[in-house]
Design an enzyme around this catalytic site. Structure first.
Site, PDB file in Angstrom:
ATOM      1  N   PHE A  41       0.858  -1.180   0.000  1.00  0.00           N
ATOM      2  CA  PHE A  41       0.000   0.000   0.000  1.00  0.00           C
ATOM      3  C   PHE A  41       0.895   1.231   0.000  1.00  0.00           C
ATOM      4  CE2 PHE A  41      -4.596   0.479   1.565  1.00  0.00           C
ATOM      5  CZ  PHE A  41      -5.074  -0.539   0.773  1.00  0.00           C
TER       6      PHE A  41
ATOM      7  N   GLN B 107      -9.278  14.012   5.260  1.00  0.00           N
ATOM      8  CA  GLN B 107      -8.658  13.451   4.050  1.00  0.00           C
ATOM      9  C   GLN B 107      -9.617  13.409   2.863  1.00  0.00           C
ATOM     10  OE1 GLN B 107      -7.352   9.086   3.823  1.00  0.00           O
ATOM     11  NE2 GLN B 107      -5.397  10.146   3.680  1.00  0.00           N
TER      12      GLN B 107
ATOM     13  N   HIS C   3      -9.963  11.860  -0.893  1.00  0.00           N
ATOM     14  CA  HIS C   3      -9.394  10.882  -1.805  1.00  0.00           C
ATOM     15  C   HIS C   3      -9.534  11.441  -3.218  1.00  0.00           C
ATOM     16  CE1 HIS C   3      -8.584   7.160  -3.888  1.00  0.00           C
ATOM     17  NE2 HIS C   3      -8.239   6.609  -2.738  1.00  0.00           N
TER      18      HIS C   3
ATOM     19  N   LEU D 170     -15.664   5.138  -4.059  1.00  0.00           N
ATOM     20  CA  LEU D 170     -14.223   5.161  -4.241  1.00  0.00           C
ATOM     21  C   LEU D 170     -13.798   4.422  -5.515  1.00  0.00           C
ATOM     22  CD1 LEU D 170     -12.210   6.340  -2.232  1.00  0.00           C
ATOM     23  CD2 LEU D 170     -11.771   4.016  -1.472  1.00  0.00           C
TER      24      LEU D 170
ATOM     25  N   GLU E  50      -6.852   3.578  -5.973  1.00  0.00           N
ATOM     26  CA  GLU E  50      -5.604   4.055  -6.539  1.00  0.00           C
ATOM     27  C   GLU E  50      -4.994   3.047  -7.521  1.00  0.00           C
ATOM     28  OE1 GLU E  50      -3.821   6.847  -3.446  1.00  0.00           O
ATOM     29  OE2 GLU E  50      -2.370   5.245  -3.632  1.00  0.00           O
TER      30      GLU E  50
ATOM     31  N   ARG F  91      -1.670  11.324  -2.638  1.00  0.00           N
ATOM     32  CA  ARG F  91      -3.093  11.643  -2.711  1.00  0.00           C
ATOM     33  C   ARG F  91      -3.408  13.125  -2.635  1.00  0.00           C
ATOM     34  NH1 ARG F  91      -6.302   7.116   0.907  1.00  0.00           N
ATOM     35  NH2 ARG F  91      -5.805   5.370  -0.466  1.00  0.00           N
TER      36      ARG F  91
ATOM     37  N   HIS G 152     -13.323  11.700   2.600  1.00  0.00           N
ATOM     38  CA  HIS G 152     -13.121  10.287   2.877  1.00  0.00           C
ATOM     39  C   HIS G 152     -12.973   9.953   4.356  1.00  0.00           C
ATOM     40  CE1 HIS G 152     -12.039   6.197   1.976  1.00  0.00           C
ATOM     41  NE2 HIS G 152     -10.803   6.305   2.407  1.00  0.00           N
TER      42      HIS G 152
ATOM     43  N   ARG H 217      -3.676  10.331   7.176  1.00  0.00           N
ATOM     44  CA  ARG H 217      -3.709   8.906   7.498  1.00  0.00           C
ATOM     45  C   ARG H 217      -3.178   8.075   6.343  1.00  0.00           C
ATOM     46  NH1 ARG H 217      -7.322   4.518   6.345  1.00  0.00           N
ATOM     47  NH2 ARG H 217      -8.855   5.800   5.304  1.00  0.00           N
TER      48      ARG H 217
HETATM   49  C1  LIG Z   1     -15.199   3.331   1.277  1.00  0.00           C
HETATM   50  C2  LIG Z   1     -14.219   3.245   2.404  1.00  0.00           C
HETATM   51  C3  LIG Z   1     -13.151   2.372   2.333  1.00  0.00           C
HETATM   52  C4  LIG Z   1     -12.242   2.260   3.383  1.00  0.00           C
HETATM   53  N1  LIG Z   1     -11.199   1.370   3.274  1.00  0.00           N
HETATM   54  C5  LIG Z   1     -10.328   1.252   4.306  1.00  0.00           C
HETATM   55  C6  LIG Z   1      -9.255   0.295   4.237  1.00  0.00           C
HETATM   56  O1  LIG Z   1      -9.112  -0.429   3.254  1.00  0.00           O
HETATM   57  N2  LIG Z   1      -8.398   0.210   5.291  1.00  0.00           N
HETATM   58  C7  LIG Z   1      -8.531   1.003   6.406  1.00  0.00           C
HETATM   59  O2  LIG Z   1      -7.740   0.862   7.322  1.00  0.00           O
HETATM   60  N3  LIG Z   1      -9.534   1.902   6.495  1.00  0.00           N
HETATM   61  C8  LIG Z   1     -10.438   2.056   5.476  1.00  0.00           C
HETATM   62  N4  LIG Z   1     -11.461   2.971   5.579  1.00  0.00           N
HETATM   63  C9  LIG Z   1     -11.658   3.700   6.850  1.00  0.00           C
HETATM   64  C10 LIG Z   1     -12.307   2.813   7.909  1.00  0.00           C
HETATM   65  O3  LIG Z   1     -13.130   1.862   7.283  1.00  0.00           O
HETATM   66  C11 LIG Z   1     -13.163   3.569   8.912  1.00  0.00           C
HETATM   67  O4  LIG Z   1     -12.458   4.655   9.387  1.00  0.00           O
HETATM   68  C12 LIG Z   1     -13.536   2.686  10.090  1.00  0.00           C
HETATM   69  O5  LIG Z   1     -14.182   1.522   9.623  1.00  0.00           O
HETATM   70  C13 LIG Z   1     -14.418   3.363  11.121  1.00  0.00           C
HETATM   71  O6  LIG Z   1     -14.819   2.421  12.113  1.00  0.00           O
HETATM   72  P1  LIG Z   1     -15.569   2.841  13.434  1.00  0.00           P
HETATM   73  O7  LIG Z   1     -15.778   1.622  14.246  1.00  0.00           O
HETATM   74  O8  LIG Z   1     -14.879   3.984  14.053  1.00  0.00           O
HETATM   75  O9  LIG Z   1     -16.974   3.432  12.934  1.00  0.00           O
HETATM   76  P2  LIG Z   1     -18.154   2.824  12.036  1.00  0.00           P
HETATM   77  O10 LIG Z   1     -17.852   1.515  11.455  1.00  0.00           O
HETATM   78  O11 LIG Z   1     -18.557   3.925  11.121  1.00  0.00           O
HETATM   79  O12 LIG Z   1     -19.305   2.579  13.103  1.00  0.00           O
HETATM   80  C14 LIG Z   1     -19.996   3.626  13.732  1.00  0.00           C
HETATM   81  C15 LIG Z   1     -21.070   3.022  14.596  1.00  0.00           C
HETATM   82  O13 LIG Z   1     -21.658   4.027  15.410  1.00  0.00           O
HETATM   83  C16 LIG Z   1     -23.056   3.933  15.368  1.00  0.00           C
HETATM   84  N5  LIG Z   1     -23.595   5.266  15.638  1.00  0.00           N
HETATM   85  C17 LIG Z   1     -23.197   6.445  15.104  1.00  0.00           C
HETATM   86  N6  LIG Z   1     -23.934   7.444  15.623  1.00  0.00           N
HETATM   87  C18 LIG Z   1     -24.803   6.895  16.487  1.00  0.00           C
HETATM   88  C19 LIG Z   1     -25.824   7.406  17.342  1.00  0.00           C
HETATM   89  N7  LIG Z   1     -26.106   8.700  17.396  1.00  0.00           N
HETATM   90  N8  LIG Z   1     -26.525   6.538  18.090  1.00  0.00           N
HETATM   91  C20 LIG Z   1     -26.276   5.205  18.041  1.00  0.00           C
HETATM   92  N9  LIG Z   1     -25.308   4.678  17.258  1.00  0.00           N
HETATM   93  C21 LIG Z   1     -24.591   5.508  16.506  1.00  0.00           C
HETATM   94  C22 LIG Z   1     -23.357   3.403  13.999  1.00  0.00           C
HETATM   95  O14 LIG Z   1     -24.624   2.786  13.983  1.00  0.00           O
HETATM   96  C23 LIG Z   1     -22.222   2.395  13.829  1.00  0.00           C
HETATM   97  O15 LIG Z   1     -22.589   1.200  14.452  1.00  0.00           O
HETATM   98  C24 LIG Z   1     -12.386   3.083   4.528  1.00  0.00           C
HETATM   99  C25 LIG Z   1     -13.447   3.963   4.604  1.00  0.00           C
HETATM  100  C26 LIG Z   1     -14.354   4.059   3.567  1.00  0.00           C
HETATM  101  C27 LIG Z   1     -15.475   5.041   3.695  1.00  0.00           C
END
Ligand SMILES: Cc1cc2nc3c(=O)[nH]c(=O)nc-3n(C[C@H](O)[C@H](O)[C@H](O)COP(=O)(O)OP(=O)(O)OC[C@H]3O[C@@H](n4cnc5c(N)ncnc54)[C@H](O)[C@@H]3O)c2cc1C
Ligand code: SF4
Ligand code: SF4
Ligand code: FES
Lengths: 230, 587
Positions: free
Chosen positions: B119, B240, B242, B252, B255, B286, B353, B398
């Site tokens: 990566f 960030q 993308h 997305l 890359e 990026r 992103h 990041r």
């Molecule tokens: C398209 C895409 C591709 C990506 N690819 C990668 C990758 O390949 N590698 C990498 O390292 N990172 C990647 N990322 C980044 C990474 O996926 C995210 O930053 C990460 O998954 C966030 O996880 P989290 O547990 O913090 O939040 P999330 O998975 O977003 O979970 C948030 C949770 O909070 C809950 N919630 C929010 N607000 C409330 C509320 N008010 N009341 C009750 N519940 C609530 C939601 O229901 C959910 O359950 C990518 C991001 C995107 C968008």
């Protein structure tokens, strides 16, 4: 473009009705975007959705008689008049939102997690690429419920027949070379209903938005049961 | 009627990777855990992550956690806290093994080990040869991890409140967090969840920008809850973009499309990256590519009727290469654009992103803020992990594959420290009706009836405003205009009215509550960006184009009251190794 949507509001309506909306279709427009435009016209219209790209499994609905994800269904591919209804056979909470608890209960019932009895190594459990390939077409399920709510056996026996989505996951763990609970899993599927209500009608395969094949998974479980019994 | 109350040892708000990994730790230790999520857990946005998760397993090429640490510090443009980065890079290795043991279907190498891919920003030997550090389950790593964690929580019998919306934290007069006020989405009834500890794991806020890669539910709820509870948000100016999201839609385009030989063209058909980055061209980093695309569009060389995108060409590579090496991209293009990239170019635009900033925490995931005795005092009973938190491992930028790692490592760390906290503080503190008032008032505000503005209109204006005034390129004038517009928009919020006042599954009300949150985190982002007068990582100021370590090697802290911004030093001292001092960042 005219879209007829199913409306039911438990605090207001005795019976459900269909309501027509006129949506200006843009090229490449998806059904989810059309539903969002309807919501902008009438904020009381309710449906689930989130990722917008077919990975979260929130926005499964029934369109012109077929289950699909609204976000990956192009308006251009649909025949007018477009009729959008909730997934069939599930209790409707409001408009397109159905109660999926029973669907989730069946999923939890098949113990959808890896079970190991051996001590764990300090590194990864090794698995060959060939063994890993057996999980392709199984682990990608997004629990959208399109399949189970299209399955006649699930309509008739929703308490007792696990349905295609849960059974696909049952096979996902049976097929995993790292899992050590084969007997336990097979025993739990014994009986006339949990597994054996599937009559290979293949509705499930036809509607799965991820192109997965629960019918084959179910067939594989039956085959494994037979071979274990011998 | 009094609001019903439930009692738990630990409340976790959010069922993405961060929340579920914390929950697993706690439920396995026999604590009473409640996980609240506004969507069914597997619908959380972690499910959308594709590429993979970083860990120096050295399965493919030589690797070491210390090299991973160097790359992360450098990638952060030296704004990351080196103690937290050391923790993350060390913990990465057991974390990935633990995930594998839990059942994640990682792709495999011939020898049966976990498959790892290369990566951006990864090196061996502190800046040497390319490393291969990203552990992948095909290009569905996030899905594989999220489903596995949910499955393990089923095994551990975690208590889930699915489709419950957290409105606000409950904090007593001494500042101790006592749980949260939540709303049952299905029945429309408020509920108090009293807990000895509360973890915010609510994910990112990409929805504040018009075009983004995030899910509809990514509205910064947890960050805004923290702000309203008096906790500042850290480094919010670092967001960030993308370079290649599908124009106007945001999905997305990896890359790898450019890695395979694709390139960008403007309306004149010119391969414009040659002007911006003569040697790396389309494979420049990026932020460079994102800035170049925006410059072309601003100069009127964008494509399409609105001249608002550029084209990514891969058709010259031939159908075989495109279909075989980029099948995922072909799928997205087929479903969402109705084109085959082997035949037609892809319209792209830089797309919001990922949030580097968030709720400030220490490496144990405890929320910290300036208080009586110093700049980093622990807020008792409150934790944050995942994209909503800022620990800070990503600093100003990041690296790919480090976010899945961040959510897992610090989700787990939160679980660990909550165990300690609950054993030291075994009793619930008194929770009075007064403590619930602020949250209830926020809910009741949306019961006001009459004619007024629409939620959807304000939200659309906010998203457009943030994109126009706080996008890839920033300067004093544009942002000041943005602030003026945002202030006007916040005033209009008061006359917004819901038309739907029903109880059952009222999604309009949820969107209204989310709008409050978006406005708060949007304000934090814009204000912090306006204040930082330098260019670092993702924050690029046209009027201050250089990084300025003398004045700006520090974290910002935005507080809602008085719109105030404070600063605190970067923790440049790691735990067990020497620190990496700031250097010019060249790749
Ligand atoms: C398209 C895409 C591709 C990506 N690819 C990668 C990758 O390949 N590698 C990498 O390292 N990172 C990647 N990322 C980044 C990474 O996926 C995210 O930053 C990460 O998954 C966030 O996880 P989290 O547990 O913090 O939040 P999330 O998975 O977003 O979970 C948030 C949770 O909070 C809950 N919630 C929010 N607000 C409330 C509320 N008010 N009341 C009750 N519940 C609530 C939601 O229901 C959910 O359950 C990518 C991001 C995107 C968008
Ligand atoms: S094949 Fe089996 S599971 Fe699938 S729809 Fe038919 S009966 Fe149902
Ligand atoms: S098998 Fe397919 S249709 Fe059924 S729940 Fe999974 S993804 Fe949906
Ligand atoms: S919105 Fe996520 S699958 Fe359609």
């Amino acid at each position: 473009m005219k879209i007829r949507v199913y409306r039911f509001h438990p605090e207001r309506d005795q019976t459900p009705r269909m309501q027509s909306f006129e949506v200006a279709a843009r090229p490449g427009m998806m059904l989810r975007e059309a539903l969002l435009e309807i919501k902008a016209l009438d904020e009381s219209f309710a449906f689930r959705h989130s990722c917008g790209e077919g990975v979260c499994g929130s926005d499964s609905v029934n369109v012109n008689g077929r289950n699909c994800l609204a976000c990956t269904t192009a308006l251009a591919d649909l025949q007018e008049p477009i009729e959008v209804r909730p997934l069939p056979g599930r209790p409707v909470i409001r408009d397109l939102i159905v109660d999926m608890s029973q669907f989730y209960d069946h999923y939890r019932a098949i113990k959808p997690y890896l079970i190991r009895t051996d001590p764990l190594p300090e590194h990864e459990i090794h698995q060959t690429p060939e063994a890993r390939a057996k999980l392709d077409g199984l682990y990608e399920c997004i629990l959208c419920g399109c399949c189970s709510t299209a399955c006649p056996s699930f309509w008739w026996n929703p308490e007792r027949f696990h349905g295609p989505a849960a059974l696909l996951q049952a096979w996902r763990f049976l097929a995993d070379s790292r899992d050590q609970a084969t007997d336990e899993r097979l025993d739990a599927l014994e009986g006339a209903y949990k597994l054996f209500r599937c009559h290979s009608i293949m509705n499930c395969v036809e509607v799965c938005p991820k192109g997965l094949n629960p019918t084959q998974a179910i067939g594989n479980i039956k085959e494994l049961m037979l071979s274990q019994a011998l | 009627m009094p609001i019903p109350r439930r009692h738990f040892d630990a409340l976790i708000i959010g069922a993405g990777g961060a929340g579920l990994n914390a929950a697993l730790r706690l439920a396995s230790a026999e604590l009473r855990v409640a996980v609240v999520s506004k969507v069914f857990p597997t619908r959380s946005h972690t499910v959308a992550a594709q590429g993979g998760v970083n860990a120096a397993l050295a399965n493919v090429l030589p690797d070491h956690w210390h090299w991973h640490m160097f790359d992360t510090v450098k990638g952060s443009d030296y704004l990351g806290d080196q103690d937290a980065i050391e923790t993350m890079c060390r913990e990465a290795i057991p974390t990935v093994y633990e995930l594998e043991h839990a059942g994640v279907p990682f792709s495999r190498l011939e020898n049966g080990k976990i498959y790892q891919r290369a990566f951006g920003g990864q090196s061996q030997q502190f800046g040497g040869e390319q490393a291969a550090r990203t552990c992948a389950a095909a290009d569905r790593t996030g899905h594989a991890i999220l489903h596995t964690l949910y499955q393990q929580n089923i095994r551990a019998r975690t208590h889930f409140f699915d489709e419950y919306f957290a409105i606000d934290l409950i904090r007593d007069s001494e500042g101790v967090v006592l749980g949260a006020l939540v709303l049952g989405i299905e029945d429309g009834e408020p509920l108090v969840i009293a807990a000895k500890t509360t973890l915010l794991a609510t994910g990112g806020y990409g929805q504040v920008f018009r075009t983004n890669t995030n899910a509809f539910i990514n509205t910064g709820d947890g960050m805004a809850m923290a702000l309203r509870a008096g906790i500042p948000l850290q480094d919010m100016e670092f967001y960030q973009f993308h370079p290649t999201g599908v124009a106007g839609k945001g999905m997305l385009i990896t890359e790898a499309a450019r890695g395979e030989g694709g390139y960008l063209v403007n309306a004149d058909g010119e391969r414009f990256m040659e002007r911006y980055a003569p040697s790396a061209r389309d494979l420049a980093s990026r932020d460079v590519v994102a800035r170049a695309i925006v410059s072309e569009i601003r100069a009127g060389r964008g494509c399409g009727a609105q001249k608002d995108y550029v084209l990514l060409k891969v058709d010259h590579l031939g159908a075989e290469v495109v279909h075989q090496r980029l099948p995922g991209i072909c799928d997205i293009c087929r479903v969402f654009l109705g084109i085959d990239p082997a035949q037609a170019p892809i319209p792209v635009f830089p797309t919001a992103h990922y949030a580097m900033g968030g709720i400030p925490t220490d490496p144990q995931a405890r929320v910290i803020m300036p208080a009586r005795h110093g700049p980093e005092e622990v807020v008792p009973g409150l934790y944050a992990a995942g994209e909503c938190a800022c620990v800070s491992v990503h600093g100003a930028n990041r690296l790919g594959g480090n976010s899945l790692l961040d959510i897992l490592v610090f989700g787990r760390a939160a679980g660990q420290d909550i165990l300690r906290y609950v054993s030291e503080n075994p009793h619930h503190r008194p929770l009075t009706d007064e403590d619930i008032e602020p949250g209830l008032a926020r809910l009741q505000r949306w019961a006001r009836r009459g004619d007024g503005e629409r939620v959807s209109v304000i939200k659309a204006e906010l998203r457009k405003l943030m994109e126009d005034h706080c996008g890839v390129f920033r300067d004093q004038e544009t942002m000041s205009h943005g602030v003026a517009k945002l202030t006007a928009l916040r005033e209009r919020l008061d006359i917004v009215r819901l038309q739907d006042h029903s109880q059952v599954f009222n999604t309009a009300r949820i969107e209204a509550l989310e709008l409050d949150n978006l406005l708060d985190v949007g304000t934090a982002t814009l204000m912090a960006a306006l204040a930082r007068e330098e260019s670092r990582g993702a924050h690029s100021r046209v009027d201050f184009p250089e990084r300025d370590d003398t004045h700006w090697l520090k974290h910002s802290l935005y507080s809602l009251s008085e719109d105030r911004i404070d600063y605190k030093p970067v923790r440049t001292k790691p735990i067990s190794v020497d620190s990496f001092p700031p250097k010019p960042r060249v790749y």
